[in-house]
Structures are given as structure tokens and as C-alpha cells.
Design a protein around this motif. Structure first.
Motif, PDB file in Angstrom:
ATOM      1  N   LEU A 174       0.344   3.958   2.069  1.00 50.52           N
ATOM      2  CA  LEU A 174      -0.181   2.624   1.793  1.00 50.52           C
ATOM      3  C   LEU A 174       0.984   1.696   1.495  1.00 50.52           C
ATOM      4  N   LEU A 175       1.032   0.564   2.203  1.00 50.56           N
ATOM      5  CA  LEU A 175       2.130  -0.385   2.070  1.00 50.56           C
ATOM      6  C   LEU A 175       1.629  -1.715   1.551  1.00 50.56           C
ATOM      7  N   SER A 176       2.430  -2.357   0.717  1.00 53.88           N
ATOM      8  CA  SER A 176       2.138  -3.709   0.245  1.00 53.88           C
ATOM      9  C   SER A 176       3.454  -4.452   0.125  1.00 53.88           C
ATOM     10  N   ARG A 177       3.539  -5.622   0.798  1.00 51.65           N
ATOM     11  CA  ARG A 177       4.770  -6.420   0.791  1.00 51.65           C
ATOM     12  C   ARG A 177       5.976  -5.606   1.257  1.00 51.65           C
ATOM     13  N   GLY A 178       5.734  -4.709   2.203  1.00 52.15           N
ATOM     14  CA  GLY A 178       6.812  -3.913   2.777  1.00 52.15           C
ATOM     15  C   GLY A 178       7.272  -2.746   1.924  1.00 52.15           C
ATOM     16  N   ARG A 179       6.577  -2.482   0.829  1.00 49.79           N
ATOM     17  CA  ARG A 179       6.983  -1.385  -0.057  1.00 49.79           C
ATOM     18  C   ARG A 179       5.870  -0.342  -0.131  1.00 49.79           C
ATOM     19  N   THR A 180       6.268   0.892  -0.375  1.00 49.44           N
ATOM     20  CA  THR A 180       5.308   1.986  -0.435  1.00 49.44           C
ATOM     21  C   THR A 180       4.552   1.965  -1.754  1.00 49.44           C
ATOM     22  N   VAL A 181       3.230   1.917  -1.668  1.00 50.18           N
ATOM     23  CA  VAL A 181       2.371   1.980  -2.851  1.00 50.18           C
ATOM     24  C   VAL A 181       1.925   3.418  -3.107  1.00 50.18           C
ATOM     25  N   TYR A 182       1.665   4.130  -2.031  1.00 44.54           N
ATOM     26  CA  TYR A 182       1.241   5.529  -2.149  1.00 44.54           C
ATOM     27  C   TYR A 182       1.596   6.260  -0.862  1.00 44.54           C
ATOM     28  N   PHE A 183       2.056   7.496  -0.995  1.00 41.37           N
ATOM     29  CA  PHE A 183       2.286   8.352   0.170  1.00 41.37           C
ATOM     30  C   PHE A 183       1.995   9.778  -0.253  1.00 41.37           C
ATOM     31  N   GLY A 184       0.957  10.343   0.337  1.00 38.73           N
ATOM     32  CA  GLY A 184       0.591  11.701  -0.034  1.00 38.73           C
ATOM     33  C   GLY A 184      -0.741  12.095   0.585  1.00 38.73           C
ATOM     34  N   PRO A 185      -1.334  13.185   0.094  1.00 38.33           N
ATOM     35  CA  PRO A 185      -2.605  13.671   0.647  1.00 38.33           C
ATOM     36  C   PRO A 185      -3.714  12.630   0.507  1.00 38.33           C
ATOM     37  N   THR A 186      -4.545  12.524   1.516  1.00 38.74           N
ATOM     38  CA  THR A 186      -5.634  11.559   1.490  1.00 38.74           C
ATOM     39  C   THR A 186      -6.615  11.846   0.364  1.00 38.74           C
ATOM     40  N   HIS A 187      -6.866  13.124   0.112  1.00 43.28           N
ATOM     41  CA  HIS A 187      -7.872  13.466  -0.903  1.00 43.28           C
ATOM     42  C   HIS A 187      -7.424  13.126  -2.326  1.00 43.28           C
ATOM     43  N   SER A 188      -6.146  12.788  -2.509  1.00 45.22           N
ATOM     44  CA  SER A 188      -5.643  12.464  -3.849  1.00 45.22           C
ATOM     45  C   SER A 188      -5.570  10.968  -4.121  1.00 45.22           C
ATOM     46  N   VAL A 189      -5.908  10.135  -3.131  1.00 44.04           N
ATOM     47  CA  VAL A 189      -5.772   8.687  -3.287  1.00 44.04           C
ATOM     48  C   VAL A 189      -6.628   8.154  -4.422  1.00 44.04           C
ATOM     49  N   VAL A 190      -7.895   8.536  -4.457  1.00 43.54           N
ATOM     50  CA  VAL A 190      -8.817   8.024  -5.478  1.00 43.54           C
ATOM     51  C   VAL A 190      -8.351   8.410  -6.878  1.00 43.54           C
ATOM     52  N   ASP A 191      -7.939   9.659  -7.052  1.00 43.20           N
ATOM     53  CA  ASP A 191      -7.471  10.111  -8.374  1.00 43.20           C
ATOM     54  C   ASP A 191      -6.190   9.397  -8.783  1.00 43.20           C
ATOM     55  N   TYR A 192      -5.323   9.114  -7.799  1.00 42.96           N
ATOM     56  CA  TYR A 192      -4.061   8.443  -8.088  1.00 42.96           C
ATOM     57  C   TYR A 192      -4.305   7.057  -8.680  1.00 42.96           C
ATOM     58  N   PHE A 193      -5.179   6.280  -8.042  1.00 47.92           N
ATOM     59  CA  PHE A 193      -5.447   4.934  -8.537  1.00 47.92           C
ATOM     60  C   PHE A 193      -6.294   4.953  -9.807  1.00 47.92           C
TER      61      PHE A 193
END
Length: 226
Positions: A174-193
Motif C-alpha cells: 500500500l502506497l501513499s504519497r510515494g511511500r510505503t504504508v504497508y507491505f506484507g501478507p494480505t490477511h494481516s492488513v486488517v489487524d495491522y491497521f
């Protein structure tokens, strides 16, 4: 995201570039990289007067070694038709803006087939679902998912994925303003945020929820995410 994809696929030849690309831990070499990677652009570049079968046969003649027997090339074409679900439309014309042809989803799959004839180890795709309805988009991603199970590595940019498509992905960046916000397993996105104090509401598409948080094109959207 398209610029990042072009950089990874070695399709940028001008401007200032920083950083490097590693293939299995080794620096990428342009001469050998083109033999193991293929790129499918966002816009389909197909000849409307040709049929689906003719398009794949032409790709086989151009991209496969001249020393390969004709029977082996035809087998590659038949395998591509089967993998991409295009067997029933093999003799249908691609079509143009003036003549009726195959559907948008079939054109996307055919564009993928043109590059898959060479059986690349690495396949790049720029927004393969753009312009497709939810059913056609899911069908395209289902094909890509099957390719990964056959040993291909697929890297693609995705525009506004449905929840079904989102959960087909193994990893997301996931990118925002050219910077990485998240990079990893899809199933962990919800828990990360959720751990950052941004829980995803129940019955909400995680992709839509994340885009609302990280989108920087509109004022106030990312105020709470910085």
C-alpha cells in the motif's frame, strides 16, 4: 504505482533513478532479465482483425525460438487457450471500435496470453482489472492466481479491488504519497491497521477501508493516518 511497476520491470530508460532491483538476491541484469520476465500494459495492444487463435499463434512465432518444433509451439498455444478460458472463443475476432469482437475481459486474458506463450517466470501487469465489471475482474484474477500455483510469480497493480479480489492476493503493498504504508501478507492488513487505532468496520471491504485512510489526493482523508 505504475511508475514503481515500470521500474521493477526495467521499462524506465530516462530520468533520475535510485535504488536497485534484486532477482533471487542477485542484482538484476537487463540482458537476462528480459528472458524471464514479461509485462502486460494497462491498455490492450491487439490487432482487431485477427482471431484469438491467430493472435496467440503469431505471439508463439515471434517470442519462441526458431529451433522449437512447430508442434511444440502449437501445444503452447493450446495450453494458453485452456489456461485462460479462451478455447470456446479461439476463432472469434478480437474486434475494434467499429467491429464487434470478444469482450473486454477476454481481451485482458488474451493480452496476458500473448506474454504467457513464452512461459515467463515473472509476469508484471499494470491494472489488469481496470474497465472490467466485478465478474470479469474476478475471472482475470482467478487466472492469475492459478498461474502462481503453476510456479509463475505475478506482480500487478490493482485499481479499487473488490473484497473477493483483495483476498485472492498473497501479498499487498500500500502506497501513499510515494511511500510505503504497508507491505506484507494480505490477511494481516486488517489487524495491522487495527493495531494503529484504525479498526475496519464489520462487513466492509478491507480494500475500500484502507484506501479511505491512505488516499492523499483529497484534503483531510489522511489526517488521522499520518
Amino acid at each position: 504505482k505504475t511508475t514503481l511497476l515500470d521500474f521493477l520491470a526495467n521499462r524506465i530508460s530516462s530520468g533520475q533513478r535510485e535504488g536497485g532491483v534484486l532477482i533471487n538476491g542477485e542484482p538484476r541484469k537487463s540482458r537476462t532479465f528480459r528472458h524471464l520476465a514479461r509485462y502486460v500494459p494497462q491498455e490492450d495492444h491487439l490487432t482487431g482483425s485477427m482471431t484469438v487463435l491467430e493472435t496467440l499463434q503469431f505471439s508463439a512465432e515471434v517470442s519462441l525460438p526458431q529451433s522449437m518444433p512447430a508442434a511444440a509451439k502449437q501445444e503452447r498455444v493450446r495450453a494458453a487457450l485452456d489456461q485462460l478460458g479462451l478455447t470456446d472463443s479461439a476463432h472469434a475476432a478480437v474486434g475494434t471500435v467499429f467491429t464487434k469482437g470478444i469482450s473486454g475481459g477476454q481481451k485482458r486474458r488474451l493480452s496476458m496470453g500473448v506474454e504467457l506463450i513464452a512461459q515467463p517466470r515473472l509476469l508484471f501487469l499494470d491494472e489488469p482489472t481496470s474497465g472490467l465489471d466485478s465478474a470479469a475482474a474476478a475471472a482475470v484474477l482467478s487466472v492469475l492466481k492459478k498461474l502462481t500455483q503453476l510456479g509463475h510469480t505475478v506482480v500487478c497493480t490493482i485499481h479499487q479491488p473488490s473484497s473477493e479480489i483483495f483476498h485472492m492476493l498473497d501479498k499487498v503493498m500500500l502506497l501513499s504519497r510515494g511511500r510505503t504504508v504497508y507491505f506484507g501478507p494480505t490477511h494481516s492488513v486488517v489487524d495491522y491497521f487495527a493495531a494503529l487505532g484504525k479498526p475496519c468496520p464489520q462487513y466492509t471491504n478491507p480494500a475500500d477501508f484502507v484506501m479511505q485512510i491512505i488516499n492523499s489526493d483529497f484534503e483531510g482523508v489522511v489526517d488521522g493516518a499520518e
